[in-house]
Design a protein around this motif. Structure first.
Motif, PDB file in Angstrom:
ATOM      1  N   ASP A 309       0.857  -1.180   0.000  1.00 18.45           N
ATOM      2  CA  ASP A 309       0.000   0.000   0.000  1.00 18.45           C
ATOM      3  C   ASP A 309       0.899   1.237   0.000  1.00 18.45           C
ATOM      4  OD1 ASP A 309      -2.267   1.562   0.067  1.00 18.45           O
ATOM      5  OD2 ASP A 309      -2.962   0.875   2.030  1.00 18.45           O
ATOM      6  N   ASP A 310       0.298   2.393  -0.232  1.00 18.31           N
ATOM      7  CA  ASP A 310       1.081   3.630  -0.350  1.00 18.31           C
ATOM      8  C   ASP A 310       1.005   4.466   0.918  1.00 18.31           C
ATOM      9  OD1 ASP A 310       1.706   3.119  -3.127  1.00 18.31           O
ATOM     10  OD2 ASP A 310      -0.375   3.665  -3.576  1.00 18.31           O
ATOM     11  N   TYR A 311       2.153   4.980   1.330  1.00 20.02           N
ATOM     12  CA  TYR A 311       2.207   5.884   2.478  1.00 20.02           C
ATOM     13  C   TYR A 311       2.019   7.310   1.969  1.00 20.02           C
ATOM     14  CZ  TYR A 311       4.005   8.416   6.549  1.00 20.02           C
ATOM     15  OH  TYR A 311       4.142   9.262   7.619  1.00 20.02           O
ATOM     16  N   TYR A 312       0.893   7.933   2.323  1.00 20.95           N
ATOM     17  CA  TYR A 312       0.653   9.313   1.877  1.00 20.95           C
ATOM     18  C   TYR A 312       0.243  10.248   3.025  1.00 20.95           C
ATOM     19  CZ  TYR A 312      -4.200   7.494   1.537  1.00 20.95           C
ATOM     20  OH  TYR A 312      -5.414   6.884   1.780  1.00 20.95           O
ATOM     21  N   THR A 313      -0.165   9.702   4.171  1.00 17.63           N
ATOM     22  CA  THR A 313      -0.559  10.562   5.280  1.00 17.63           C
ATOM     23  C   THR A 313       0.668  10.884   6.126  1.00 17.63           C
ATOM     24  OG1 THR A 313      -2.707   9.470   5.272  1.00 17.63           O
ATOM     25  CG2 THR A 313      -2.242  10.890   7.139  1.00 17.63           C
ATOM     26  N   MET A 314       1.495  11.785   5.616  1.00 20.08           N
ATOM     27  CA  MET A 314       2.748  12.116   6.297  1.00 20.08           C
ATOM     28  C   MET A 314       2.508  12.850   7.616  1.00 20.08           C
ATOM     29  SD  MET A 314       5.364  14.358   7.010  1.00 20.08           S
ATOM     30  CE  MET A 314       5.055  15.839   6.055  1.00 20.08           C
ATOM     31  N   ALA A 315       1.285  13.336   7.834  1.00 24.63           N
ATOM     32  CA  ALA A 315       0.945  13.948   9.119  1.00 24.63           C
ATOM     33  C   ALA A 315       1.158  12.966  10.263  1.00 24.63           C
ATOM     34  CB  ALA A 315      -0.507  14.426   9.104  1.00 24.63           C
ATOM     35  N   THR A 316       1.108  11.671   9.966  1.00 26.33           N
ATOM     36  CA  THR A 316       1.360  10.660  10.996  1.00 26.33           C
ATOM     37  C   THR A 316       2.788  10.775  11.525  1.00 26.33           C
ATOM     38  OG1 THR A 316       1.975   9.025   9.303  1.00 26.33           O
ATOM     39  CG2 THR A 316      -0.318   9.072  10.003  1.00 26.33           C
ATOM     40  N   TYR A 317       3.727  11.070  10.640  1.00 27.90           N
ATOM     41  CA  TYR A 317       5.129  11.229  11.042  1.00 27.90           C
ATOM     42  C   TYR A 317       5.281  12.474  11.923  1.00 27.90           C
ATOM     43  CZ  TYR A 317      10.242  11.541  10.616  1.00 27.90           C
ATOM     44  OH  TYR A 317      11.588  11.610  10.891  1.00 27.90           O
ATOM     45  N   THR A 318       4.710  13.570  11.461  1.00 25.79           N
ATOM     46  CA  THR A 318       4.792  14.818  12.223  1.00 25.79           C
ATOM     47  C   THR A 318       4.139  14.660  13.592  1.00 25.79           C
ATOM     48  OG1 THR A 318       4.697  16.067  10.147  1.00 25.79           O
ATOM     49  CG2 THR A 318       4.291  17.282  12.177  1.00 25.79           C
ATOM     50  N   GLY A 319       2.943  14.054  13.617  1.00 28.91           N
ATOM     51  CA  GLY A 319       2.230  13.887  14.869  1.00 28.91           C
ATOM     52  C   GLY A 319       2.991  13.044  15.872  1.00 28.91           C
ATOM     53  N   MET A 320       3.566  11.938  15.419  1.00 33.62           N
ATOM     54  CA  MET A 320       4.314  11.069  16.327  1.00 33.62           C
ATOM     55  C   MET A 320       5.618  11.728  16.768  1.00 33.62           C
ATOM     56  SD  MET A 320       2.346   8.573  16.898  1.00 33.62           S
ATOM     57  CE  MET A 320       3.528   7.817  17.990  1.00 33.62           C
ATOM     58  N   LYS A 321       6.252  12.492  15.880  1.00 33.19           N
ATOM     59  CA  LYS A 321       7.479  13.207  16.244  1.00 33.19           C
ATOM     60  C   LYS A 321       7.199  14.181  17.388  1.00 33.19           C
ATOM     61  CE  LYS A 321      11.499  12.605  14.134  1.00 33.19           C
ATOM     62  NZ  LYS A 321      12.772  12.524  14.865  1.00 33.19           N
ATOM     63  N   MET A 322       6.134  14.963  17.241  1.00 29.40           N
ATOM     64  CA  MET A 322       5.803  15.956  18.257  1.00 29.40           C
ATOM     65  C   MET A 322       5.398  15.304  19.574  1.00 29.40           C
ATOM     66  SD  MET A 322       4.003  19.175  16.387  1.00 29.40           S
ATOM     67  CE  MET A 322       5.140  20.422  15.729  1.00 29.40           C
ATOM     68  N   LEU A 323       4.566  14.286  19.490  1.00 27.75           N
ATOM     69  CA  LEU A 323       4.111  13.611  20.694  1.00 27.75           C
ATOM     70  C   LEU A 323       5.286  12.944  21.414  1.00 27.75           C
ATOM     71  CD1 LEU A 323       1.663  12.906  22.408  1.00 27.75           C
ATOM     72  CD2 LEU A 323       1.329  10.874  20.985  1.00 27.75           C
ATOM     73  N   GLY A 324       6.130  12.264  20.637  1.00 32.49           N
ATOM     74  CA  GLY A 324       7.290  11.615  21.230  1.00 32.49           C
ATOM     75  C   GLY A 324       8.230  12.607  21.893  1.00 32.49           C
ATOM     76  N   GLN A 325       8.477  13.727  21.220  1.00 32.07           N
ATOM     77  CA  GLN A 325       9.377  14.745  21.765  1.00 32.07           C
ATOM     78  C   GLN A 325       8.797  15.353  23.045  1.00 32.07           C
ATOM     79  OE1 GLN A 325      11.468  17.315  18.973  1.00 32.07           O
ATOM     80  NE2 GLN A 325      11.022  19.100  20.239  1.00 32.07           N
TER      81      GLN A 325
END
Length: 415
Positions: A309-325
């Motif tokens: 499948d294709d990864y297109y919801t890059m907001a998932t990366y941003t969201g996890m980066k912010m939450l993790g930080q």
């Protein structure tokens, strides 16, 4: 191990759901994904759930939240605001304090209201809401909430970018608007008229349709109206099956107009377009896997290998980066401490440095204009849905270009 569940009530104990000890002082942060996992919008919801889970696994491996880890579980809201409230209660009853949602601004408005009320009545048990795709501007303006963080760009930001690009094209003279008849569709309709009038008053709006969301099975009557109008360009905020069926009808009717979209990257639409959309379908968004330098290629390729499948919801990366930080910085998984830490936070995402604006919790980020075209192995390396076609980057607009003022009057709890 993450699990995707479609049942109404999840068979998991309250104690286990709150925080499962991993190592000394570490917790498993349980996150409830509340979006469509059945019905016509299920393919989009399932792709986005997998995207969150894939990035959560990456965050766990790379210790974005220190020794704390994430586990994301799906709750099927069937695309309904009412069902979403049932699922929210189920998640809260099972100890979930982090909620994810994106497909539908009507759902988002209902969730914000419910979470505000719950948090006010239950101090010490607060819930944070991460919004990855519900883009009605009201969510970070009149309806803004301390507990809500939007990691997508809102529809006005996207329209600002889209019309800035369109304004430079002298071939655009007649525009037709077609959108879903709910909060988000209304915001696209309003912004398109307002921003085109400001930037290109010579452009005529020759048609403007609102249709029921998720109910139209044949868009050929709408396509006939577009043809009859003489439009050279169509603007639509449609997503999911509504966009795929619209594009299928356009292809079947041999419609030659250019199509400016918000969501042509979402599941099912690339297949519906195929070769018919080449050089005519455009997309405005916050990222393109075919970016300069192909930043994020390991994620794109890894996701494809794991899910086909294709990864297109890059907001998932941003969201996890912010939450993790935020969790790492505060050394806490407490939503109140995490929310305060996320305000004003800057992180390096796959589209550059982004910032969670403190005033309204609206992420500020660059935006892309792209065009559907044939893969060439050079600037278009990654296709979608194994079609042999993908997105070519036309322009990346700096963050300040799409930034919008806010009317948010944020009410914050005491620290």
């Amino acid at each position: 191990m993450t699990i995707r569940l479609k049942s109404l009530i999840l068979p998991i104990s309250f104690a286990a759901a709150i925080a499962i000890p991993a190592t000394a002082g570490a917790e498993v942060v349980k996150m409830a994904f509340i979006d469509p996992l059945s019905g016509s919008f299920a393919p989009v919801g399932e792709n986005m759930l997998r995207s969150w889970q894939y990035i959560a696994d990456l965050a766990n491996k790379q210790k974005w939240a220190g020794d704390n880890t994430f586990d994301i579980v799906g709750f099927d809201n069937k695309g309904s605001p009412q069902e979403s409230l049932v699922q929210l209660k189920a998640a809260i009853d099972q100890g979930y304090r982090y909620v994810i949602q994106g497909n539908g601004s009507g759902v988002a408005l209902a969730l914000i209201d419910a979470i505000n009320k719950y948090n006010e009545r239950n101090p010490g048990k607060e819930v944070i809401y991460l919004n990855h795709a519900a883009v009605d501007p009201d969510l970070t303006n009149s309806k803004c909430s301390f507990w809500h963080f939007r990691v997508d760009a809102n529809s006005d930001m996207k329209m600002e970018a889209m019309t800035s690009y369109m304004a430079k094209d002298p071939n655009i003279k007649k525009v037709y608007l077609i959108n879903q008849n709910y909060a988000f569709g209304h915001s696209v309709q309003r912004a398109a008229r307002e921003y085109l009038r400001r930037k290109r008053p010579d452009i005529q709006i020759v048609g403007d349709d609102l249709h029921p969301i998720g109910q139209v099975k044949d868009f050929s009557p709408y396509i006939a109206k577009i043809k009859a109008s003489g439009a050279d360009t169509v603007i639509t905020g449609n997503w999911g099956a509504d966009l795929a069926l619209l594009i299928k009808a356009a292809k079947d009717s041999d419609l030659k107009t250019n199509l400016y979209t918000y969501y042509a990257v979402t599941t099912g639409t690339p297949t519906a377009m195929g070769s018919a959309g080449v050089d005519r379908v455009k997309f405005v968004g916050y990222w393109n896997p075919n970016n300069q330098g192909f930043v994020g290629k390991d994620i794109v390729e890894g996701f494809k290998k794991k899910y086909n499948d294709d990864y297109y919801t890059m907001a998932t990366y941003t969201g996890m980066k912010m939450l993790g930080q935020a969790i790492k910085e505060t050394k806490s998984t407490d939503p109140v401490k995490v929310a305060f830490a996320m305000e004003g936070m800057k992180v390096q995402s796959l589209n550059g440095e982004v910032e969670m604006r403190k005033a309204d919790h609206q992420l500020q980020q660059p935006l892309y204009i792209t065009t559907w075209t044939k893969v060439n192995g050079k600037d278009v390396k990654y296709d979608q849905e194994n079609t042999g076609y993908g997105w070519k980057t036309n322009q990346v607009l700096d963050t300040h270009i799409s930034a919008q003022p806010t009317s948010c009057q944020m009410k914050r709890p005491s620290k």
